[in-house]
Each structure stands twice: as structure tokens, then as C-alpha cells.
Design a protein around this motif. Structure first.
Motif, PDB file in Angstrom:
ATOM      1  N   GLU A   1      56.456  60.191  -7.233  1.00 52.31           N
ATOM      2  CA  GLU A   1      57.132  59.558  -5.973  1.00 52.31           C
ATOM      3  C   GLU A   1      57.976  58.518  -6.323  1.00 52.31           C
ATOM      4  N   ARG A   2      57.695  57.629  -7.461  1.00 52.29           N
ATOM      5  CA  ARG A   2      58.554  56.804  -7.728  1.00 52.29           C
ATOM      6  C   ARG A   2      60.215  57.059  -8.297  1.00 52.29           C
ATOM      7  N   ILE A   3      59.940  58.156  -8.826  1.00 53.76           N
ATOM      8  CA  ILE A   3      61.500  58.751  -9.197  1.00 53.76           C
ATOM      9  C   ILE A   3      62.283  59.511  -7.973  1.00 53.76           C
TER      10      ILE A   3
ATOM     11  N   GLU B   1      51.966  59.487  -8.585  1.00 53.05           N
ATOM     12  CA  GLU B   1      52.890  58.024  -8.670  1.00 53.05           C
ATOM     13  C   GLU B   1      53.970  58.193  -8.980  1.00 53.05           C
ATOM     14  N   LEU B   2      54.191  58.674 -10.419  1.00 51.55           N
ATOM     15  CA  LEU B   2      55.456  58.678 -11.101  1.00 51.55           C
ATOM     16  C   LEU B   2      56.379  59.542 -10.427  1.00 51.55           C
TER      17      LEU B   2
ATOM     18  N   GLN C   1      61.952  58.399  -5.086  1.00 55.39           N
ATOM     19  CA  GLN C   1      62.510  57.239  -4.296  1.00 55.39           C
ATOM     20  C   GLN C   1      63.726  56.340  -4.859  1.00 55.39           C
ATOM     21  N   ARG C   2      63.999  56.810  -6.103  1.00 53.52           N
ATOM     22  CA  ARG C   2      65.175  56.169  -6.775  1.00 53.52           C
ATOM     23  C   ARG C   2      66.357  56.760  -6.054  1.00 53.52           C
TER      24      ARG C   2
ATOM     25  N   ASP D   1      46.518  52.016 -11.246  1.00 53.16           N
ATOM     26  CA  ASP D   1      47.905  52.060 -10.721  1.00 53.16           C
ATOM     27  C   ASP D   1      48.932  52.592 -11.580  1.00 53.16           C
TER      28      ASP D   1
END
Ligand code: C2G
Length: 129
Positions: free
Chosen positions: A124-126, A121-122, A128-129, A116
């Protein structure tokens, strides 16, 4: 002196990287990390957020790492193992089997990845913010 050797890009350094390096450091007296240069990442087809100098600086600040060397080719592992008198070559198990050919020079092991979390993935997370 038991020397452990590993390689990687270590972009956007995260706890998955930390947990791997922590476990590797417990396998011997010193852990050497080959940090992929920007040029070698281009060969690997990886685009980094952080340039080599920053990734290297972070690795050198990691309590589990004794030494950082540049990784600029696939082929350097054999000579690194000999030159640094490596007892254990280790990677996360997403590489399981890929480096078994080094088994004539040193012990080769693969440790479970941390679930996880990944640089991808990091990113993508950034975004989406
Ligand atoms: N890793 C992990 N857990 C994660 C993410 C990564 O244990 N959640 C491990 C990988 O298995 C690898 C190391 O951390 O052993 C570095 O991962 P990357 O920076 O992605 O390295 P990579 O691009 O796979 O480069 O010659 C080998 C290559 O240079 C390896």
C-alpha cells in the motif's frame, strides 16, 4: 541439537520477518524455514510480488536461517517435524492455536508479531508514492 522449524511466504522481506527469525534462531542450534512455493501461495489465496526463487534466496542469505525448504502443502508439517527431528515448531501469533495439533510431535509456540509492518502495508505504501 535443537532444531527450530517455521513456515511462511516472506514476500517483500521486512524487519518483522527478520525479528521473528532472529528470535526463533535464539531458541535452538539451527532454524529451518519452510518457504511457501508460488503454487502453495495460490492455495493460500496469496498473490506474491516476489516469486519463490527470489524469496528463497533472500531467506538463505539471512544470518539467522540454517536451511530453507519448500512449503508446498498444509499437510507436510508433520513429516517435516519427524524428518528434521524438530524440537520446536514456532510461528508468529497471528497463527496462535492453528498448529496446536502438532503438540504430540514437538513443542509448539507462537511469538508476538512485530507491530506496524506487513507485506500488505508495504504494498500500500509503495502504491501511494
Ligand atoms: N510476521 C511477524 N511480524 C510481522 C509480519 C509477519 O512476526 N509484522 C511473521 C508471521 O507471523 C509468520 C512469518 O512472519 O510467522 C511469515 O509471515 P508470512 O510470510 O505472512 O507467512 P504466512 O503467509 O502467514 O504463511 O503454513 C504456514 C504459512 O505458510 C504461513
Amino acid at each position: 541439537m535443537t532444531t527450530v522449524l517455521t513456515y511462511g511466504t516472506f514476500d517483500l522481506f521486512h524487519h518483522g520477518h527478520v525479528r521473528l527469525l532472529q528470535r526463533l534462531s535464539q531458541l535452538g542450534d539451527e532454524l529451518i524455514v519452510g518457504c511457501s512455493t508460488d503454487a502453495f501461495n495460490a492455495v493460500k489465496g496469496k498473490r506474491c510480488v516476489m516469486p519463490y526463487g527470489q524469496r528463497r534466496e533472500i531467506l538463505e542469505a539471512c544470518r539467522y536461517v540454517a536451511r530453507v525448504i519448500p512449503e508446498d502443502s498444509w499437510a507436510q508439517k508433520r513429516s517435516d517435524i519427524v524428518n528434521y527431528n524438530v524440537s520446536i515448531f514456532a510461528m508468529g501469533d497471528d497463527w496462535a492455536g492453528h498448529f496446536d495439533d502438532l503438540g504430540d510431535l514437538t513443542r509448539v509456540i507462537y511469538l508476538p508479531r512485530t507491530q506496524d509492518v506487513s507485506t500488505t502495508e508495504l504494498k500500500e505504501r509503495i502504491q501511494q508514492r
